[in-house]
Write a protein that holds these residues in place. Structure first.
Motif, mmCIF file in Angstrom:
data_model
loop_
_atom_site.group_PDB
_atom_site.id
_atom_site.type_symbol
_atom_site.label_atom_id
_atom_site.label_comp_id
_atom_site.label_asym_id
_atom_site.label_seq_id
_atom_site.Cartn_x
_atom_site.Cartn_y
_atom_site.Cartn_z
ATOM 1 N N LYS A 45 15.545 8.655 -18.870
ATOM 2 C CA LYS A 45 16.485 8.093 -19.842
ATOM 3 C C LYS A 45 17.694 9.003 -19.972
ATOM 4 O O LYS A 45 17.549 10.213 -20.156
ATOM 5 N N ARG A 83 20.845 10.403 -21.987
ATOM 6 C CA ARG A 83 21.165 10.579 -23.399
ATOM 7 C C ARG A 83 22.682 10.693 -23.569
ATOM 8 O O ARG A 83 23.400 11.015 -22.632
ATOM 9 N N TYR A 143 17.507 19.093 -29.907
ATOM 10 C CA TYR A 143 16.344 18.871 -30.763
ATOM 11 C C TYR A 143 16.235 20.044 -31.732
ATOM 12 O O TYR A 143 16.774 21.127 -31.504
ATOM 13 N N LYS A 172 9.333 14.995 -27.285
ATOM 14 C CA LYS A 172 9.677 13.675 -26.743
ATOM 15 C C LYS A 172 9.701 13.659 -25.223
ATOM 16 O O LYS A 172 9.772 12.601 -24.612
ATOM 17 N N GLY A 173 9.678 14.849 -24.589
ATOM 18 C CA GLY A 173 9.689 14.895 -23.136
ATOM 19 C C GLY A 173 10.376 16.140 -22.616
ATOM 20 O O GLY A 173 10.824 16.991 -23.378
ATOM 21 N N ILE A 214 16.285 12.794 -19.892
ATOM 22 C CA ILE A 214 14.960 13.122 -20.413
ATOM 23 C C ILE A 214 13.875 12.373 -19.651
ATOM 24 O O ILE A 214 14.018 11.182 -19.345
ATOM 25 N N PRO A 261 10.564 11.079 -20.489
ATOM 26 C CA PRO A 261 9.848 10.852 -21.754
ATOM 27 C C PRO A 261 8.388 11.300 -21.681
ATOM 28 O O PRO A 261 7.714 11.128 -20.663
ATOM 29 N N ALA A 262 7.907 11.853 -22.778
ATOM 30 C CA ALA A 262 6.526 12.330 -22.846
ATOM 31 C C ALA A 262 5.540 11.207 -22.546
ATOM 32 O O ALA A 262 4.502 11.416 -21.919
ATOM 33 N N SER A 263 5.882 9.993 -22.962
ATOM 34 C CA SER A 263 4.969 8.856 -22.778
ATOM 35 C C SER A 263 4.793 8.475 -21.316
ATOM 36 O O SER A 263 3.843 7.772 -20.963
ATOM 37 N N ASN A 264 5.719 8.942 -20.443
ATOM 38 C CA ASN A 264 5.651 8.587 -19.025
ATOM 39 C C ASN A 264 5.232 9.754 -18.129
ATOM 40 O O ASN A 264 5.121 9.590 -16.910
#
Length: 231
Positions: free
Chosen positions: A34, A36, A46, A53-54, A110, A112-115
């Motif tokens: 992503k 930013r 941050y 978040k990643g 970034i 992402p932490a979710s990926n």
């Protein structure tokens, strides 16, 4: 028309990402990276205490990692340059242990932490790259700790040489670069008084080791600077 820069057409792909990735691996990363918005000097990437978040990659500009002591004093832990990664301080507890602040106009991407788990499975080279960056950070921290016990002149000489070396690794000039930190910030990072930083920069210039023009630093005699570090 909206133009989206992906990993496959970004000019920094060879800086941020592992060498020799297949086209498929690059596309796997591009799908989840992503972009930013661009930040200005002083804006936070941050804050300490933010949720992780990643992993972030500096695309342009530079940033500082800072921590505050119980009295609210800021301590600069590290400087991040284009192509370098940050965010690792949030991995262990899912909360960032320090703050990241733009030192100039700065943009970043970034992962992402979710990926991350998905990326580690699909792009093995990314895992190796993240380990390599983590290893580099350990080496930098070790050198910084050893240097903190050394005389002021050695600290500043090492700082300038190290910045040049890191920029060179990423395809930039090692001998001429813009210093985004103020002299006060350099002193904070190196544990030196503002007056000491100013005096040493002037001395290095008088010794024809460097040339300083506003924020532009030109290293005229890198070997001479390195001799300062020799026992």
């Amino acid at each position: 028309m909206h133009h989206q820069v992906s990993c496959s057409n970004c000019g920094l792909d060879k800086i941020c990402l592992p060498r020799g990735l297949s086209q498929q691996e690059i596309e796997n990363i591009s799908r989840v990276v992503k972009a930013r918005r661009t930040l200005q000097r002083g804006e936070f990437i941050y804050h300490e205490g933010d949720n992780f978040k990643g992993v972030l990659a500096i695309k342009s500009g530079s940033a500082k990692l800072v921590a505050n002591d119980p009295h609210g004093n800021e301590h600069i832990l590290n400087i991040l340059l284009p192509g370098e990664l940050l965010g690792f301080d949030g991995l262990s507890s899912d909360l960032h242990q320090c703050s990241a602040i733009a030192l100039e106009t700065t943009s970043f991407c970034i992962l992402p932490a979710s990926n991350l788990d998905e990326l580690f499975r699909n792009v093995p080279g990314l895992t190796r790259e993240l380990f390599r960056h983590t290893g580099e950070k350990v080496n930098i921290d070790k050198d910084q700790l050893v240097l903190s016990k050394r005389p002021a002149e050695e600290r500043l000489a090492y700082f300038l040489i190290s910045l040049g070396d890191r920029l060179k690794k990423r395809g930039f000039s090692a001998s001429a670069f813009t210093l985004s930190l103020t002299r006060q910030e350099i002193g904070n990072h190196l544990g030196l008084a503002l007056e000491t930083v100013s005096r040493l920069l002037k001395k290095f210039q008088q010794d024809d080791l460097i040339r300083v023009k506003n924020k532009l630093i030109e290293i005229k005699d890198p070997e001479g600077l390195k001799e300062i570090l020799e026992p």
